[in-house]
Design a protein around this motif. Structure first.
Motif, mmCIF file in Angstrom:
data_model
loop_
_atom_site.group_PDB
_atom_site.id
_atom_site.type_symbol
_atom_site.label_atom_id
_atom_site.label_comp_id
_atom_site.label_asym_id
_atom_site.label_seq_id
_atom_site.Cartn_x
_atom_site.Cartn_y
_atom_site.Cartn_z
ATOM 1 N N VAL A 1 2.598 3.429 6.667
ATOM 2 C CA VAL A 1 2.984 3.322 5.257
ATOM 3 C C VAL A 1 4.205 4.199 4.995
ATOM 4 O O VAL A 1 4.263 5.356 5.431
ATOM 5 C CB VAL A 1 1.807 3.726 4.343
ATOM 6 C CG1 VAL A 1 2.253 3.807 2.897
ATOM 7 C CG2 VAL A 1 0.658 2.734 4.492
ATOM 8 N N PRO B 1 0.836 -1.215 0.000
ATOM 9 C CA PRO B 1 0.000 0.000 0.000
ATOM 10 C C PRO B 1 0.865 1.258 0.000
ATOM 11 O O PRO B 1 1.978 1.256 0.527
ATOM 12 C CB PRO B 1 -0.767 -0.128 1.315
ATOM 13 C CG PRO B 1 0.181 -0.861 2.219
ATOM 14 C CD PRO B 1 0.921 -1.836 1.332
ATOM 15 N N GLN C 1 0.074 7.161 11.298
ATOM 16 C CA GLN C 1 -1.113 6.385 11.657
ATOM 17 C C GLN C 1 -1.205 5.071 10.897
ATOM 18 O O GLN C 1 -1.629 4.050 11.439
ATOM 19 C CB GLN C 1 -2.381 7.213 11.422
ATOM 20 C CG GLN C 1 -2.572 8.353 12.403
ATOM 21 C CD GLN C 1 -3.891 9.075 12.203
ATOM 22 O OE1 GLN C 1 -4.748 8.654 11.427
ATOM 23 N NE2 GLN C 1 -4.067 10.175 12.916
ATOM 24 N N THR C 2 -0.825 5.088 9.624
ATOM 25 C CA THR C 2 -0.965 3.896 8.784
ATOM 26 C C THR C 2 0.280 3.025 8.767
ATOM 27 O O THR C 2 0.219 1.843 8.417
ATOM 28 C CB THR C 2 -1.304 4.287 7.335
ATOM 29 O OG1 THR C 2 -0.226 5.073 6.798
ATOM 30 C CG2 THR C 2 -2.605 5.079 7.280
ATOM 31 N N ALA D 1 -0.650 11.064 8.613
ATOM 32 C CA ALA D 1 -1.237 9.885 7.972
ATOM 33 C C ALA D 1 -0.221 8.757 7.868
ATOM 34 O O ALA D 1 -0.550 7.580 8.063
ATOM 35 C CB ALA D 1 -1.760 10.258 6.590
ATOM 36 N N ALA D 2 1.033 9.101 7.570
ATOM 37 C CA ALA D 2 2.077 8.082 7.463
ATOM 38 C C ALA D 2 2.317 7.402 8.810
ATOM 39 O O ALA D 2 2.511 6.180 8.877
ATOM 40 C CB ALA D 2 3.370 8.717 6.948
ATOM 41 N N THR E 1 -8.958 4.437 -0.646
ATOM 42 C CA THR E 1 -9.823 5.025 0.368
ATOM 43 C C THR E 1 -9.328 6.424 0.711
ATOM 44 O O THR E 1 -8.140 6.604 1.008
ATOM 45 C CB THR E 1 -9.829 4.173 1.653
ATOM 46 O OG1 THR E 1 -10.208 2.831 1.334
ATOM 47 C CG2 THR E 1 -10.809 4.743 2.670
ATOM 48 N N GLU F 1 -4.547 0.596 -1.689
ATOM 49 C CA GLU F 1 -4.249 -0.807 -1.446
ATOM 50 C C GLU F 1 -3.930 -1.549 -2.740
ATOM 51 O O GLU F 1 -3.204 -2.535 -2.735
ATOM 52 C CB GLU F 1 -5.444 -1.473 -0.742
ATOM 53 C CG GLU F 1 -5.865 -0.807 0.559
ATOM 54 C CD GLU F 1 -4.967 -1.157 1.724
ATOM 55 O OE1 GLU F 1 -4.040 -1.967 1.539
ATOM 56 O OE2 GLU F 1 -5.188 -0.624 2.826
ATOM 57 N N ILE G 1 -8.747 9.073 3.213
ATOM 58 C CA ILE G 1 -8.671 9.100 4.673
ATOM 59 C C ILE G 1 -8.553 10.519 5.215
ATOM 60 O O ILE G 1 -8.582 10.728 6.429
ATOM 61 C CB ILE G 1 -7.509 8.230 5.185
ATOM 62 C CG1 ILE G 1 -6.162 8.719 4.648
ATOM 63 C CG2 ILE G 1 -7.736 6.767 4.809
ATOM 64 C CD1 ILE G 1 -4.960 7.958 5.217
ATOM 65 N N LEU H 1 0.537 5.846 0.253
ATOM 66 C CA LEU H 1 -0.278 7.034 0.499
ATOM 67 C C LEU H 1 -0.060 8.021 -0.631
ATOM 68 O O LEU H 1 1.058 8.180 -1.116
ATOM 69 C CB LEU H 1 0.101 7.699 1.825
ATOM 70 C CG LEU H 1 -0.289 6.986 3.115
ATOM 71 C CD1 LEU H 1 0.306 7.724 4.312
ATOM 72 C CD2 LEU H 1 -1.801 6.907 3.267
ATOM 73 N N LEU I 1 -5.367 6.416 0.772
ATOM 74 C CA LEU I 1 -4.677 5.167 1.062
ATOM 75 C C LEU I 1 -4.964 4.206 -0.077
ATOM 76 O O LEU I 1 -6.115 3.865 -0.345
ATOM 77 C CB LEU I 1 -5.156 4.572 2.388
ATOM 78 C CG LEU I 1 -4.581 3.199 2.757
ATOM 79 C CD1 LEU I 1 -3.065 3.268 2.905
ATOM 80 C CD2 LEU I 1 -5.224 2.676 4.037
#
Length: 342
Positions: free
Chosen positions: A270, A136, A267-268, A264-265, A159, A153, A161, A138, A151
Motif C-alpha cells: 500500500v 486501500p 508487506q501490504t 507494513a507498507a 483491520t 479497505e 494489523i 494504511l 489496513l
C-alpha cells in the motif's frame, strides 16, 4: 435527500459536538477540561462531572453554528467505545435521549475507527479541496491510549494489523514529560522543546519486537534510568539539556512508529499512508512522515490539527458513512470502556 447528523464525543476529557450535512462538517465545538492539570492526569470522576456541565452548551453552540435545527436532523451519532466509562455514559445517554425524543436513528461509533476516518473529512487549502487517501490505505493511529497500524479497505472495513503490546506512544510522551518534571499534558511540551534541540545528542534503545506490533514500556524504563543516572551525577542535568533530551526522546518514539509503518507498507504494498489520533498533532511526527513519504514514494495524508485530538467531527463523518450503510443501533446499546474493532 440531504443527511444531517449531530455527533457527540465524550470518551475522555474533551466534550465535543459537531454537525455534518452530506459528509461536510458544518460545526465542530470542543470544550476542554482544565481541572485535570493540577492532578497531572485525567481524573475519571471529575471528567464525568465536567461532561455533564458542558454537554448542553456545547451541543447548543454546535447546532447554532451549523445553522441547523433539531427538526432537520436525520440521526444522532455518539462515541460508544473505548474510553472512560463514566465519561462515555454522559454522551451515550444524551444521544439516546435525543434519538428517542426526535424519533431518529441512533449511531454508535468506535472511537478509533473515527480517528482513522478523520483523514476523509473534507478540508480546503486556499480555497482548493485537499487531497484524500484512496482505498486501500494504511493508517497509523497514535494516541495516549492506543498505537495501531490499520489496513483500511473501505470506510467501514478496517483491520488492525499491528498494535502496542503494552503502552501507547502517547503515554510514552506523557510519562517521559512527567519524569522530566514538565506539567500535564506533557506530550506537547516535549514537542515544543524538541524543536530547539539536537535529536542525535542522546541515544535511546529501539525495542526489537517481531512483526508489526509495538512496545514502549522498555523505552520508558530506559529513559527513567538514563535520567536517574545523569541527575545523580549532576542535579542540573535536565535543566541544562532539556531541549536535547526532548528531541532525542521524540526522535526515538517517531522512529519506532515509522519503522513499523514502513514494514507494513512493504508487506501490504500500500502506498497511501495516513496518521491519526492525538499524537498525529506532533510536529516532529508530521514532518518526518512527509520526509519518509518523499523518500519511499508514499502518498502521505495528515488530518488538520482540529481533527487530530478527540473531536466530534470525526464521530460525525463516521456516523455519515454508517448512516449510508444503514448501520444503526437500538436504544439498548451500552457504552463500554473497551470494545472489539468494528
Amino acid at each position: 435527500m440531504s443527511i444531517s447528523i449531530l455527533a457527540i464525543e465524550s470518551s475522555c476529557d474533551e466534550t465535543s459536538a459537531a454537525v455534518c450535512r452530506d459528509g461536510i462538517i458544518l460545526s465542530n465545538i470542543i470544550a476542554s477540561q482544565k481541572v485535570h492539570e493540577q492532578y497531572g492526569g485525567v481524573v475519571p470522576e471529575l471528567a464525568s462531572r465536567a461532561h455533564m456541565q458542558n454537554i448542553v452548551p456545547v451541543v447548543d453552540k454546535a447546532m447554532r453554528d451549523a445553522g441547523c435545527s433539531m427538526q432537520h436532523l436525520n440521526a444522532i451519532a455518539f462515541t460508544q467505545a473505548p474510553g472512560l466509562i463514566g465519561a462515555l455514559l454522559v454522551g451515550a445517554q444524551f444521544a439516546k435521549s435525543l434519538s428517542l425524543a426526535l424519533n431518529i436513528p441512533l449511531i454508535a461509533v468506535h472511537h478509533m475507527q473515527a480517528h482513522v476516518l478523520a483523514n476523509l473529512i473534507p478540508t480546503t487549502t486556499n480555497g482548493q479541496p485537499d487531497p484524500k487517501p484512496s482505498f486501500p490505505f494504511l493508517c497509523l493511529t497514535v494516541s495516549g491510549g492506543h498505537t495501531q497500524i490499520v489496513l483500511c479497505e473501505s470506510p467501514l472495513n478496517m483491520t488492525v494489523i499491528g498494535e502496542t503490546m503494552d503502552d501507547a506512544a502517547g503515554e510514552a510522551f506523557d510519562k517521559s514529560a512527567k519524569i522530566l518534571g514538565l506539567p500535564y499534558p506533557g506530550g506537547p511540551l516535549i514537542d515544543k522543546y524538541a524543536q530547539q534541540g539536537n535529536p542525535d545528542r542522546f541515544r535511546f534503545p529501539e525495542p526489537q519486537i517481531p512483526g508489526l506490533n509495538f512496545s514502549f514500556s522498555g523505552l520508558k524504563t530506559a529513559i527513567l534510568y538514563f535520567l536517574q543516572e545523569n541527575t545523580a551525577a549532576d542535579p542540573q542535568f535536565v535543566a541544562k539539556n532539556l531541549p536535547d533530551i526532548c528531541a532525542s526522546i521524540q526522535q526515538r518514539i517517531i522512529t519506532i512508529l515509522l519503522n513499523k509503518l514502513k514494514k507494513a507498507a512493504i508487506q501490504t504494498g500500500v502506498k497511501d499512508i495516513c496518521i491519526a489520533g492525538g499524537v498525529s498533532a506532533n510536529s516532529g511526527l508530521r514532518q518526518t512522515l512527509e520526509q519518509w513519504g518523499q523518500r519511499f514514494r508514499w502518498n502521505t495524508f495528515i488530518p488538520a490539527f482540529q481533527y487530530c485530538t478527540d473531536n466530534a467531527a470525526m464521530i460525525a463523518i463516521t456516523g455519515y458513512y454508517k448512516y449510508q450503510a444503514g448501520s444503526f443501533s437500538d436504544l439498548g446499546v451500552s457504552p463500554t470502556a473497551r470494545a472489539e474493532w468494528k
